[in-house]
Write an enzyme that holds these catalytic residues in place. Sequence first.
Site, PDB file in Angstrom:
ATOM      1  N   SER A 199       0.894  -0.989  -0.039  1.00  0.00           N
ATOM      2  CA  SER A 199      -0.129  -0.008   0.082  1.00  0.00           C
ATOM      3  C   SER A 199       1.120   1.336  -0.234  1.00  0.00           C
ATOM      4  O   SER A 199       1.576   1.605  -0.796  1.00  0.00           O
ATOM      5  CB  SER A 199      -0.937  -0.152   1.008  1.00  0.00           C
ATOM      6  OG  SER A 199      -1.987   0.872   0.951  1.00  0.00           O
ATOM      7  N   GLU A 321      -9.589  -5.120  -3.586  1.00  0.00           N
ATOM      8  CA  GLU A 321      -9.034  -4.220  -2.826  1.00  0.00           C
ATOM      9  C   GLU A 321      -9.860  -3.411  -1.943  1.00  0.00           C
ATOM     10  O   GLU A 321      -9.663  -3.224  -0.808  1.00  0.00           O
ATOM     11  CB  GLU A 321      -7.991  -3.357  -3.683  1.00  0.00           C
ATOM     12  CG  GLU A 321      -6.832  -4.167  -4.380  1.00  0.00           C
ATOM     13  CD  GLU A 321      -5.643  -4.114  -3.604  1.00  0.00           C
ATOM     14  OE1 GLU A 321      -5.576  -3.839  -2.403  1.00  0.00           O
ATOM     15  OE2 GLU A 321      -4.438  -4.434  -4.039  1.00  0.00           O
ATOM     16  N   HIS A 420      -7.985  -5.797   0.492  1.00  0.00           N
ATOM     17  CA  HIS A 420      -6.679  -5.021   0.761  1.00  0.00           C
ATOM     18  C   HIS A 420      -6.155  -5.655   2.005  1.00  0.00           C
ATOM     19  O   HIS A 420      -6.972  -5.847   3.118  1.00  0.00           O
ATOM     20  CB  HIS A 420      -6.919  -3.259   0.816  1.00  0.00           C
ATOM     21  CG  HIS A 420      -5.831  -2.763   0.832  1.00  0.00           C
ATOM     22  ND1 HIS A 420      -4.977  -2.428  -0.354  1.00  0.00           N
ATOM     23  CD2 HIS A 420      -5.358  -1.551   1.755  1.00  0.00           C
ATOM     24  CE1 HIS A 420      -3.950  -1.870  -0.086  1.00  0.00           C
ATOM     25  NE2 HIS A 420      -4.328  -1.225   1.310  1.00  0.00           N
TER      26      HIS A 420
END
Length: 516
Positions: A199, A321, A420
Amino acid sequence: MADRPGVAVPLVETTDGRLRGTVEGGLAVFKGVPYAAPPVGDLRWRPARPHPGWTRVREAVEFGPSAPQPFIEGGDPVLGGHGFPPFDDDCLTLNVWTPAVDDARRPVMVWIHGGGFVSGSGSLPYYSGETFARNGDIVVVTLNYRLGPLGYLHPGAEDGEPEAGNLWLTDQVAALRWVYENIARFGGDPDSVTVAGQSGGAMSTAALAGHPEAQGLFHRAILQSAPFGLALPDPTAYAERTRTFLEAVGVGDVESLRQVPWPRLVEAMIVLFGSSARWGYWSTPFLPVIDGATLFRHPAETLLRDGGADIDVMIGWTRDEANFHFALPEGGYESATEHQVLDRVAATFADGAPEVYAAYERTRPGSRPVDVLMDLVSDELFRAPALKFAEGRAAMGRPVWAYQFDFEAPALQGRLGAAHCLELPFVFDNFDSWSRSPFVEGIGPAARQGLARSMHQAWISFVRDGNPNHPALPEWTRYETGGRSTMRFDSVVSATRDLAGHSRLLFSGALGRPSP
């Protein structure tokens, strides 16, 4: 874990002074090692500077404080917590796990944590280097760097000094320099360094590739869920956020801000969360700034063109995600209407929005408007720009391996899917460290162990020689524009051709019309 009887306590002479670590599970571990001067007082909102060093042996047996950040007692409903006390603005420390303090020159992995530029810590048990060091004979380094207003506020030039910006990036460059100068003393090879991040940490990894002072300091990059779809501002565009933050704190300039205790700075972040929030977008109150001094272009372009020619790259994303941010009832998106989501699609695809909306509906039969929204955001922010990057690397003949993580979390009534962050416990193969994280609940031992073994060993293989293949994995070929080979990580791991072709075609303009 206490020192093992009969194993010598490790002592290392660094460029800043001597360090005494500890032995944990047969590994030599050094915690809370300063890699730059404390960014406090007059050094707040100034680039990282060298640490003055120390004369006596420094005990490196406890983690240093995490960077100041918002903290919810009990944690959030997905991760359960991404930063734990203590917090302090004197936070520029790193941690080292090594199989032995010797001259073996092992490959090195530097892990940069994510957290939306506002949270996280290299001292979290999630990111312990223990499994990689033990299973891969690798030296692992994790680090803390400035977050939120302390790292991402862009104060501009002061009193004739050069403009100060992207302090987080100057921290990370300083950490890499420390690794280059010292890691051989910990059994590592400074000429075989992989920087890996997830990320915001993946965005950092890409930005480092093009930084003039980081050239030659690392040789491979692992990009997990890089939010390359973020539009990054220049200093002029970012100035409004700086003004808003100063007003929220109640001061008129950065010099006055230096006198404010850090807890007040964290409280004022809430104002920026509110003022920067937009319906249907991932909230990012603080962002990297393309300032022409520390960051010259978007990190994706930086890695693709400026500093990535000699860097091997592995890049990947999770299938769902955006479910991390949009799937839970607390977010309020479950009641999204088709009209709302069409408007959001139109912000990207203009007049092509109805056709694109229908295309997303076809890929997920029975989908609700919120499902279309989550698929759109997953593509726009993560998958499509990662594919664009992979296509660019392949067209240049530079090595890149691509993957998609498809394993669905059964927790939270299955709402998260392959969200995610879900790949992290598989990559580190350390589910025990994630036992308090709601999103791993219900994952059975068989699925967990098999997939974790496949992913963890692939990461080890890449760190060791720039190629993720290993005997327990199907053949993983480089991503090329002909076959577009992509490894699909699920209960059954498989090598696929053009796995994310639907997203690639949508965002290349083959269907609909992405806005400039």
